[in-house]
Design a protein around this motif. Structure first.
Motif, mmCIF file in Angstrom:
data_model
loop_
_atom_site.group_PDB
_atom_site.id
_atom_site.type_symbol
_atom_site.label_atom_id
_atom_site.label_comp_id
_atom_site.label_asym_id
_atom_site.label_seq_id
_atom_site.Cartn_x
_atom_site.Cartn_y
_atom_site.Cartn_z
ATOM 1 N N LYS A 48 1.061 -1.336 -0.275
ATOM 2 C CA LYS A 48 0.145 -0.531 0.598
ATOM 3 C C LYS A 48 1.329 1.045 0.079
ATOM 4 C CE LYS A 48 -3.587 0.273 2.777
ATOM 5 N NZ LYS A 48 -4.322 0.601 4.142
ATOM 6 N N GLY A 49 0.563 2.227 -0.708
ATOM 7 C CA GLY A 49 1.729 3.472 -0.920
ATOM 8 C C GLY A 49 3.268 3.462 -1.753
ATOM 9 N N PHE A 50 3.949 3.577 -0.927
ATOM 10 C CA PHE A 50 5.289 3.787 -2.512
ATOM 11 C C PHE A 50 6.054 3.042 -1.417
ATOM 12 C CE2 PHE A 50 9.338 5.475 -3.757
ATOM 13 C CZ PHE A 50 9.631 4.580 -4.793
ATOM 14 N N ASP A 51 6.162 2.009 -1.906
ATOM 15 C CA ASP A 51 6.790 0.963 -0.014
ATOM 16 C C ASP A 51 8.279 0.585 -1.278
ATOM 17 O OD1 ASP A 51 7.612 -1.303 1.173
ATOM 18 O OD2 ASP A 51 5.706 -2.279 0.879
ATOM 19 N N ASN A 110 -1.460 1.959 11.649
ATOM 20 C CA ASN A 110 -1.516 2.714 10.246
ATOM 21 C C ASN A 110 -0.677 4.267 10.254
ATOM 22 O OD1 ASN A 110 -0.947 0.582 8.819
ATOM 23 N ND2 ASN A 110 -3.094 0.443 8.683
ATOM 24 N N TYR A 130 0.440 6.536 8.000
ATOM 25 C CA TYR A 130 1.947 6.681 7.189
ATOM 26 C C TYR A 130 2.782 7.942 7.282
ATOM 27 C CZ TYR A 130 -0.188 2.173 4.418
ATOM 28 O OH TYR A 130 -0.285 1.265 4.800
ATOM 29 N N LEU A 186 5.558 3.475 6.660
ATOM 30 C CA LEU A 186 4.777 2.087 6.694
ATOM 31 C C LEU A 186 4.270 1.003 7.452
ATOM 32 C CD1 LEU A 186 5.531 1.770 2.313
ATOM 33 C CD2 LEU A 186 3.737 3.090 3.913
ATOM 34 N N VAL A 212 5.782 8.563 0.833
ATOM 35 C CA VAL A 212 5.028 7.396 0.655
ATOM 36 C C VAL A 212 3.622 7.564 -0.364
ATOM 37 C CG1 VAL A 212 5.766 5.588 2.419
ATOM 38 C CG2 VAL A 212 3.813 7.134 2.957
ATOM 39 N N ILE A 213 2.467 8.812 0.213
ATOM 40 C CA ILE A 213 1.327 8.394 -0.448
ATOM 41 C C ILE A 213 1.463 10.383 -0.507
ATOM 42 C CG2 ILE A 213 -0.540 6.721 -0.234
ATOM 43 C CD1 ILE A 213 -0.939 8.044 2.448
#
Lengths: 205, 300
Positions: free
Chosen positions: A174-177, B61, B63, B67, B167-168
């Motif tokens: 999930k997201g930029f891993d 969680n 973020y 993560l 990451v987001i």
């Protein structure tokens, strides 16, 4: 100088029996399970253990794939350990699968649902299925029976298996891993090295 | 407006302080003696025993802080929460930058023991201390034409590794329809177990919407905008196929990548059994009417 060091390392490695890899693998897997049991993997040990086994499996897969390029580019010879690395990888894949089936999903019908409905499970399962014949034939008897050429042909399945494993890892992110991406990059790079090596051999003919 | 909802989990369901402080140690001890049975050693009859504070603070969680589930516990301590200012804007009578105390002083802080269901199919039971969002909205005065409330999380890039790594997309934003925001179940929480909110849980003030997946319950709020149009939300923007604006807990509508029919309550150890997920996370009687006539498989 660097060459002398590689020779010395290779000499040292010859004293190490490959069985050490199996012992380390079993010990590591068992130690992680024990940590999960005693609360040392955090408050959600099922997911943690599943991920830990999967993570070790894909790293061992990379290690197995790296044996030949390492020898070619650096002279470091780990060929004696390749079978043990591959089988240890398969062992961790089995452990990963067992945690998923028995501890995580728990319900047989839900397992099948996941395999057919969830693409990341589908590719993970495909990767596992490709590894089964490789694990089964990772012994001297199989090499003799099959003949070196067809044995080697069969074992090229490691590459699609590794690519599917990388995809499986990317797909759950999930997201930029960055970790999932790095594993995929390394696997694709190893595959590219291999393809380049093959082209060069063919051109030299 | 406070006291509009009565807990279905009583204070007796809350684990006593001495127990939540060391339940994990007891668990570890039992496991060490080989005494852990399948299903875990501490299953209450109704399965509604709140999680320990340690569990609530170590599996998150968030973020902005990484993560991994334990990353927020490790990294969120560096977040600066004092002083804290919340910008209130949009269709309100009294917009402006409010300090936390300006926004909350004099309002009733209630104990609310809610189920908390993450979209990733794990869950907890959490004894929140919080103020009904409706009380706060009343304080700032909601104007005619307001149809949605938008929220935004603080961004402190220098201490937020997830923000540095992008990451987001940040800042994290969320939103509710105005009737969801005014619902008596909807809280702005400032504590858990009568302890101040830990940074990793969204200090100093966070949203709690118990019938929606956890990502709707936005943490560490610095902006509240009362607006006319449906505001963007972080996860639906990142992946509209997988996440919608509503995100109501619904066991019949699967996430594209996993089933939502069951969940795993945190704290049951390595042999924890899955349990059925409840429609609207068990708050169907209270909230189902908000969605009369809506196709819940479409409005995810």
């Amino acid at each position: 100088m660097a060459h002398a060091m590689v020779v010395r390392i290779n000499g040292g490695l010859r004293q190490v029996p490959p069985g050490v890899i199996y012992a380390l693998g079993v010990g590591w897997a068992g130690w992680l399970f024990w940590r999960g049991l005693t609360g040392d993997l955090g408050v959600e040990p099922i997911n943690a253990l599943e991920r830990a086994y999967g993570d070790i499996a894909i790293k061992l897969m990379i290690a197995t794939l790296a044996v030949t390029p390492l020898r070619h580019w650096t002279g470091l010879n780990l060929l004696r350990f390749r079978r043990a690395l591959g089988l240890a990888c398969f062992g961790f894949v089995l452990a990963h699968l067992a945690v998923w089936a028995l501890l995580d999903v728990q319900v047989v019908s839900a397992l099948w649902d996941d395999v057919v409905k969830r693409p990341y499970v589908t590719v993970g399962m495909l990767s596992f299925l490709l590894l089964v014949p490789l694990a089964v034939t990772s012994n001297d008897l199989s090499v003799r029976r099959m003949g070196a050429a067809s044995w080697r042909g069969l074992h090229r399945l490691t590459y699609p298996a590794a690519v599917l494993a990388a995809l499986h890892y990317l797909w759950i992110a999930k997201g930029f891993d960055i970790s999932a991406i790095l594993h995929a990059v390394v696997i694709v790079a190893l595959l590219a090295l291999r393809l380049r090596g093959r082209t060069r051999v063919q051109m030299a003919r | 407006m406070a006291h509009r909802w009565t807990n279905d989990l009583s204070r007796d369901d809350v684990t006593p302080r001495s127990v939540w402080l060391n339940r994990r140690q007891i668990l570890a001890g039992l496991a060490g003696a080989g005494a852990v049975g399948i299903g875990g050693p501490v299953a209450a009859d109704d399965g509604l025993q709140p999680n320990t504070l340690e569990e609530i603070r170590s599996y998150n969680n968030f973020y902005e802080f990484g993560l991994g589930k334990e990353d927020p516990m490790r990294n969120a301590g560096a977040m600066v929460t004092e002083p804290w200012s919340i910008r209130v804007e949009g269709l309100v009578d009294r917009p402006g930058d409010y300090s936390l105390s300006d926004l909350t002083d004099g309002l009733t802080v209630e104990d609310r023991i809610y189920r908390f269901r993450c979209v990733e199919a794990w869950s907890m039971v959490i004894p929140w201390n919080g103020i009904e969002l409706a009380d706060i909205l009343e304080r700032v005065g909601v104007q005619e034409g307001a149809r949605y409330v938008a929220f935004e999380t603080v961004v402190q890039p220098e201490v937020m590794i997830g923000v540095q790594r992008r990451v987001i997309e940040f800042p994290y934003v969320e939103g509710l329809r105005i009737d969801e925001a005014m619902h008596p179940l909807t809280l702005l929480a400032t504590g858990i177990y009568d302890e101040p909110m830990a940074n990793q849980n969204g200090a100093p003030i966070r949203l709690v919407v118990p019938w929606k997946y956890g990502f709707k319950s936005i943490k560490s709020i610095v902006r509240i905008s009362v607006v006319a149009e449906e505001p963007p939300t972080t996860w639906s923007r990142a992946n509209p196929r997988e996440y919608g604006f509503y995100a109501n807990v619904n066991p019949q509508v699967d996430h594209p990548r996993w089933s939502q029919a069951t969940e795993r309550r945190i704290g049951g150890g390595l042999f924890n059994r899955r349990q059925d997920t409840l429609m609207f996370n068990g708050y169907e009687d209270e909230v189902a009417h908000l969605y009369d006539g809506m196709d819940l498989s479409r409005f995810i």
